[in-house]
Write a protein that holds these residues in place. Sequence first.
Motif, short mmCIF file in Angstrom:
data_model
loop_
_atom_site.label_atom_id
_atom_site.label_comp_id
_atom_site.label_asym_id
_atom_site.label_seq_id
_atom_site.Cartn_x
_atom_site.Cartn_y
_atom_site.Cartn_z
N GLN A 170 -11.28 -37.49 8.08
CA GLN A 170 -10.98 -36.07 8.27
C GLN A 170 -11.25 -35.66 9.71
N SER A 190 -6.91 -33.18 10.36
CA SER A 190 -6.46 -31.80 10.55
C SER A 190 -6.28 -31.51 12.03
N ASN A 223 -10.46 -41.52 3.41
CA ASN A 223 -10.75 -40.09 3.32
C ASN A 223 -11.22 -39.57 4.68
N ASN A 235 -7.24 -37.00 5.48
CA ASN A 235 -7.47 -35.55 5.48
C ASN A 235 -7.61 -35.06 6.92
#
Length: 648
Positions: A557, A581, A555, A579
């Motif tokens: 990010q 970005s 997970n 995740n």
Amino acid sequence: MDLILSCPFHLFIHLVLFFSLSSGFPHVAAHSPHAGNETDKLALLAFKAATTGNPSGALTSWNASIHFCQWVGVTCGRQHQRVIALNLHDQKLTGSISPHIGNLSFLRELQLSNNSLSHKIPPELGRLPRLQMLSLSNNSITGEIPTNISACLDLVTLDLSLNELAGKIHMELGSLSKLQKVSFRRNNLVGEVPSTFGNLSSLQKLIAPENGISGNIPDELGRLTKLQVLALEVNRLVGTIPSSIFNISSMVALNVALNQLRGWLPSDLGVTFTKLEFLGLTENLFTGYIPISIANASKIQRLCIDGNKFTGKVPPLENLHDLQWLCLEDNQLGTGEVGDLSFLSSLTNATNLVSVGLRNNSFGGKLPESVSNFSINLYELFLDNNKIFGSIPTGIGNLVKLQRIELWENQFTGNIPIDIGKLQELQILRLSNNKFSGNIPSSLGNLSLLSKLGLSGNNFYGRIPSSLGKCQILEELNLDRNNFSGTITREVLSISSLLHLNLSQNHLTGFLPVEIGNLKNLEELDVSNDMLSGEIPSTIGTCVKLRLLYMKGNNFQGILPFSLSYLRGMEEIDLSVNNFSGKVPEYLESFPFLQKLNLSLNDFEGAIPESGIFMNATKVFVEGNPKLCGVYLSYNCTVALPKDLLLT
Ligand SMILES: *[C@@H]1O[C@H](CO)[C@@H](O)[C@H](O)[C@H]1NC(C)=O
Ligand SMILES: *[C@@H]1O[C@H](CO)[C@@H](O)[C@H](O)[C@H]1NC(C)=O
Ligand SMILES: *[C@@H]1O[C@H](CO)[C@@H](O)[C@H](O)[C@H]1NC(C)=O
Ligand SMILES: *[C@@H]1O[C@H](CO)[C@@H](O)[C@H](O)[C@H]1NC(C)=O
Ligand SMILES: *[C@@H]1O[C@H](CO)[C@@H](O)[C@H](O)[C@H]1NC(C)=O
Ligand SMILES: *[C@@H]1O[C@H](CO)[C@@H](O)[C@H](O)[C@H]1NC(C)=O
Ligand SMILES: *[C@@H]1O[C@H](CO)[C@@H](O)[C@H](O)[C@H]1NC(C)=O
Ligand SMILES: *[C@@H]1O[C@H](CO)[C@@H](O)[C@H](O)[C@H]1NC(C)=O
Ligand SMILES: *[C@@H]1O[C@H](CO)[C@@H](O)[C@H](O)[C@H]1NC(C)=O
Ligand SMILES: *[C@@H]1O[C@H](CO)[C@@H](O)[C@H](O)[C@H]1NC(C)=O
Ligand SMILES: *[C@@H]1O[C@H](CO)[C@@H](O)[C@H](O)[C@H]1NC(C)=O
């Protein structure tokens, strides 16, 4: 060069004398009568003249100020002052061996090993009927072995090992009836072992490994009733070992490793080979059972039959008290059933045992507790790729000299015994792909020499112990495919020697600690399919040797840190199913070795870079990033993106 070779012999003599004049020889020598010792002197001078270099200076003593019988390396007979031995080993001699050496007609010993002599063996050596010892070992001698040597009927030792001799071994050599030791080790000899070698009735050692010898081992060798060593490893022999050879009761070492020999071992092997110390059958095509009688060959030190197709149970080996190496790996031994390893209990009296290799067989059953009573000298235990079940005997901690334990690909259960921490010399411990369970004992941290720890594919659970941080020369730490939980232990990230760190497919939580930046030698980091979160710490930029980075299925990010751009040795990056970005960084375009980039199923946005790896659609995977646009995707960046995406 051609001139010298083609000039008449008397001219050659003048050349010799010309050269020797400069070292102080009186010219009268040339006109002396042909007394025997004058012949020897001339022959020695010719020998000296043919050696082009003498950096160690041994031949500077070969001058007129002293009698040739006092020259370094020369031994004369007491009464007749004739040369009986020429011993110039380890003198850095270069050049060739003069054919005039054949005039030293009283020579018994010619020892020229460990020099850099080249050219051919002069056939004139065949004129030395008294020669008993000829060693030209470890030079750069080329050409064939002259057949004339077969005239040296007194030869006892013929050592031509470690040269560049080519051609066949001539059958005429079979007439050297006094020969006791012959070595052709490491040359380029081809053809077959002559069957006439069966006539070498005094032969004790026949040593011809590392050549291109082909054909069958001649049956006639079975007549060599004094043979102690038959070494034919690393050749191209085919067929079977003639049964007559298994009848040679004097045999001490039989090594035919790395050939294409086939056949069964005779059932009475150990009864005839009562003096056998070494049986080397490694990497051939042998089949059948290990004969029960092997236990009667009670002097065996090395039993190496690995890399064949032996089948069945291994018989008890209880009389093999001298056994040091037991190499049974890479066969089809064992039945996969209980009791397959009971023979190991018979080895507890082998007090010099150092290596037990059973890997890649079909051994079933449990590892007997009596392994704890194995020789204290044991340093290798290879049992991987079998069907062994049960637990590791707790007493394994007694074997304090163990350096390698390989038990991977079996069905072991139970815990790692705490006593493993007593194995202070342990360097490699691989237990992967078994059914081990429990916590990793913190005593593993006591193994300060450990360099490879493989626990992958088991049911280990709990935290990764912080004590592992004490294994400060660890290079490989593979803990993947277990049930480890908790956060990544920071102490482990202090092991700056680590090259491979695999923590994937566990239940690890928390962040990737900033201490990852300590791993300056790390080449592979795999934390795939854990439950990690947070951003990639920018300290990763100091792991400049990183080639493989696998972080998929967590997970994670945030944007990719700019420091990632320092990792220009990257070959594969898999960040899929997270995740992440932000934009796909353009510096990835300039990574020269990047072969695979998987960014699928994240939250990247904007235009995908277009050069470098991005030009190759088979190397870049970006599916499942709805905000990305570019050539691989349905959203071409030149077309306006749908409004809802533009707004985010
Ligand atoms: C060696 O013997 C051969 C034949 O007898 C002879 O021609 C030659 O001169 C001898 N060589 C030397 C160096 O004396
Ligand atoms: C001759 O040999 C002797 C003994 O090794 C040595 O001391 C001497 O230097 C040598 N002479 C020459 C001219 O090389
Ligand atoms: C071969 O001889 C060289 C010196 O010429 C020596 O250094 C080397 O150890 C020798 N090799 C063997 C295998 O004896
Ligand atoms: C030596 O061996 C060969 C082949 O085994 C045989 O034919 C020959 O008669 C033998 N020669 C002598 C002298 O024993
Ligand atoms: C082995 O030796 C025995 C007795 O020495 C002899 O009878 C037998 O023929 C020999 N076998 C082979 C294959 O040479
Ligand atoms: C071979 O070993 C077995 C078992 O140790 C023993 O019973 C037998 O007497 C031995 N045979 C010979 C010929 O030594
Ligand atoms: C080891 O040797 C002892 C003493 O000779 C003997 O009593 C014992 O049976 C032997 N053990 C094995 C496994 O051969
Ligand atoms: C190890 O050897 C000792 C002494 O011979 C013996 O008492 C003990 O039972 C042996 N242990 C195993 C597991 O065989
Ligand atoms: C491991 O080392 C610790 C000290 O670091 C010591 O207390 C412990 O007894 C050792 N354990 C084993 C099993 O050797
Ligand atoms: C890229 O990652 C996705 C998700 O993990 C996976 O399904 C896909 O097979 C990967 N592609 C390649 C070529 O590895
Ligand atoms: C993904 O990351 C964003 C911040 O970049 C965060 O707001 C969002 O909750 C994360 N989604 C999941 C499923 O964790």
